[in-house]
Write an enzyme that holds these catalytic residues in place. Structure first.
Site, PDB file in Angstrom:
ATOM      1  N   ILE A  11       0.873  -1.130  -0.272  1.00  0.00           N
ATOM      2  CA  ILE A  11      -0.017  -0.005   0.122  1.00  0.00           C
ATOM      3  C   ILE A  11       0.895   1.142   0.030  1.00  0.00           C
ATOM      4  O   ILE A  11       1.527   1.584   0.868  1.00  0.00           O
ATOM      5  CB  ILE A  11      -1.061  -0.146   1.104  1.00  0.00           C
ATOM      6  CG1 ILE A  11      -1.660  -1.350   1.040  1.00  0.00           C
ATOM      7  CG2 ILE A  11      -1.638   1.322   1.161  1.00  0.00           C
ATOM      8  CD1 ILE A  11      -2.647  -1.202   2.388  1.00  0.00           C
ATOM      9  N   GLY A  12       0.958   1.937  -1.138  1.00  0.00           N
ATOM     10  CA  GLY A  12       1.612   3.176  -1.251  1.00  0.00           C
ATOM     11  C   GLY A  12       0.710   4.195  -0.986  1.00  0.00           C
ATOM     12  O   GLY A  12      -0.313   4.403  -0.502  1.00  0.00           O
ATOM     13  N   ASN A  13       1.370   5.698  -1.026  1.00  0.00           N
ATOM     14  CA  ASN A  13       0.518   6.966  -0.836  1.00  0.00           C
ATOM     15  C   ASN A  13      -0.421   6.920  -1.707  1.00  0.00           C
ATOM     16  O   ASN A  13      -1.548   7.865  -1.261  1.00  0.00           O
ATOM     17  CB  ASN A  13       1.720   8.047  -0.682  1.00  0.00           C
ATOM     18  CG  ASN A  13       2.510   7.930   0.382  1.00  0.00           C
ATOM     19  OD1 ASN A  13       1.942   7.763   1.478  1.00  0.00           O
ATOM     20  ND2 ASN A  13       3.670   7.653   0.237  1.00  0.00           N
ATOM     21  N   SER A  14      -0.505   6.358  -2.807  1.00  0.00           N
ATOM     22  CA  SER A  14      -1.574   6.911  -3.750  1.00  0.00           C
ATOM     23  C   SER A  14      -2.110   5.685  -4.565  1.00  0.00           C
ATOM     24  O   SER A  14      -3.295   5.726  -5.277  1.00  0.00           O
ATOM     25  CB  SER A  14      -0.923   7.534  -5.101  1.00  0.00           C
ATOM     26  OG  SER A  14       0.051   7.128  -5.583  1.00  0.00           O
ATOM     27  N   ASP A 103       8.632  -0.446   2.865  1.00  0.00           N
ATOM     28  CA  ASP A 103       8.672  -0.708   1.492  1.00  0.00           C
ATOM     29  C   ASP A 103       9.872  -0.392   1.103  1.00  0.00           C
ATOM     30  O   ASP A 103      10.499  -1.063   0.332  1.00  0.00           O
ATOM     31  CB  ASP A 103       7.461   0.181   0.756  1.00  0.00           C
ATOM     32  CG  ASP A 103       7.570   1.697   1.148  1.00  0.00           C
ATOM     33  OD1 ASP A 103       8.319   2.097   1.959  1.00  0.00           O
ATOM     34  OD2 ASP A 103       7.201   2.586   0.530  1.00  0.00           O
ATOM     35  N   ARG A 104      10.717   0.772   1.735  1.00  0.00           N
ATOM     36  CA  ARG A 104      12.275   1.086   1.291  1.00  0.00           C
ATOM     37  C   ARG A 104      12.743  -0.332   1.719  1.00  0.00           C
ATOM     38  O   ARG A 104      13.756  -0.637   1.013  1.00  0.00           O
ATOM     39  CB  ARG A 104      12.587   2.165   1.954  1.00  0.00           C
ATOM     40  CG  ARG A 104      11.965   3.591   1.621  1.00  0.00           C
ATOM     41  CD  ARG A 104      12.593   4.477   2.191  1.00  0.00           C
ATOM     42  NE  ARG A 104      14.008   4.903   2.333  1.00  0.00           N
ATOM     43  CZ  ARG A 104      14.648   5.733   2.903  1.00  0.00           C
ATOM     44  NH1 ARG A 104      14.055   6.386   3.892  1.00  0.00           N
ATOM     45  NH2 ARG A 104      16.091   5.517   2.526  1.00  0.00           N
ATOM     46  N   ASP A 123      13.844   4.923  -5.361  1.00  0.00           N
ATOM     47  CA  ASP A 123      12.331   4.506  -5.625  1.00  0.00           C
ATOM     48  C   ASP A 123      11.668   5.809  -6.121  1.00  0.00           C
ATOM     49  O   ASP A 123      11.437   6.638  -5.201  1.00  0.00           O
ATOM     50  CB  ASP A 123      11.654   4.017  -4.415  1.00  0.00           C
ATOM     51  CG  ASP A 123      10.183   3.480  -4.500  1.00  0.00           C
ATOM     52  OD1 ASP A 123       9.525   3.976  -5.721  1.00  0.00           O
ATOM     53  OD2 ASP A 123       9.929   2.445  -3.967  1.00  0.00           O
ATOM     54  N   THR A 179       6.160  28.088 -20.992  1.00  0.00           N
ATOM     55  CA  THR A 179       5.889  27.837 -19.422  1.00  0.00           C
ATOM     56  C   THR A 179       5.890  26.471 -19.237  1.00  0.00           C
ATOM     57  O   THR A 179       6.752  26.024 -18.282  1.00  0.00           O
ATOM     58  CB  THR A 179       4.525  28.433 -18.772  1.00  0.00           C
ATOM     59  OG1 THR A 179       4.667  30.024 -19.038  1.00  0.00           O
ATOM     60  CG2 THR A 179       4.096  28.245 -17.450  1.00  0.00           C
TER      61      THR A 179
END
Length: 253
Positions: A11-14, A103-104, A123, A179
């Protein structure tokens, strides 16, 4: 020999990152958005479903090995009895500090098992992390900074006039006359230069080490870095999408 299936969920942050294992050997991976816990079976790969059906494996008896950096999501998934939480204590690396992301640690362990130690892992996820492990499997240290897309998003959401852009497949022109190009140049050259400096310093300490990238933006970042490094050093920079599941497979075995 009895056929067994295991499922890995990171489970990652997104997003959710999934992998499946046949008799503890990693088979393939896939990503989904965050899901209700009763829907994950809908996304199992066809070859995995076929083995389950052929061997009459009970779905609620397939273990799910959970790797999570999101506490609220961890609590939700631990409602399932077949979920087994992976912690730092399960990973045979040394000198891991208590707040190191699981996870790391698992990704670094997977990289070391495939490419050997010492190893440097970068990562390219929501957070961009750099993790170094020495030849004795000890954590040397690392760094954390906002990932590429998070930096792009921060300019879009934190300013009134700057547009949202997508990551280009190669490094853009450094000196931009528009830009969107200036945003891409500013972020990508700055990040590439900073990460390249970490890589060069690591190579002075461990000249034989590989540098392995992973994560959602890892493949793009690999190309950016290889364009920014000397040819001999760029040759030691590689991309591997499934390092975390390689580490989990080694633990299961």
């Amino acid at each position: 020999m009895a056929v067994t299936i295991q499922i890995g969920l990171s489970i990652g942050n997104s997003r959710y990152h999934w992998g499946w294992f046949l008799n503890t050997k990693f088979q393939s991976s896939w990503d989904t958005e965050y899901l209700n816990i009763d829907r994950y079976l809908e996304f199992l790969p066809i070859d995995c479903q076929r083995i389950i059906n052929q061997n009459l494996i009970e779905l609620d008896r397939i273990p799910i090995y959970l790797v999570s950096v999101v506490t609220s999501q961890t609590d939700i998934w631990q409602q399932l009895p077949q979920v087994k939480l992976i912690t730092l204590a399960d990973i045979p690396l040394f000198s891991l500090y208590p707040t190191l992301g699981i996870d790391r640690a698992l990704t670094a362990f997977g990289a070391g098992n495939i490419y050997g130690y010492p190893i440097l892992v970068i990562d390219g996820g929501t957070a961009l992390t750099i993790t170094g492990i020495d030849n004795n499997r000890r954590l040397v240290g690392g760094a954390i900074l906002p990932g590429l897309r998070l930096q792009l998003r921060s300019l879009f959401t934190g300013t009134a006039a700057l547009p949202e852009i997508i990551l280009p497949p190669q490094l853009p022109p450094r000196w931009s006359d528009n830009t969107p190009g200036a945003i891409a140049s500013g972020i990508l050259y700055t990040v590439s230069a900073g990460v390249s400096d970490f890589i060069r310093d690591w190579q002075q300490l461990y000249p034989a080490s590989y540098i392995i990238l992973t994560g959602g933006d890892g493949e793009l970042l690999t190309g950016y870095l290889q364009a920014n490094l000397a040819v001999d050093l760029a040759a030691r920079v590689k991309f591997d999408r499934d390092l975390l599941f390689a580490g989990l497979s080694a633990i299961l075995q």
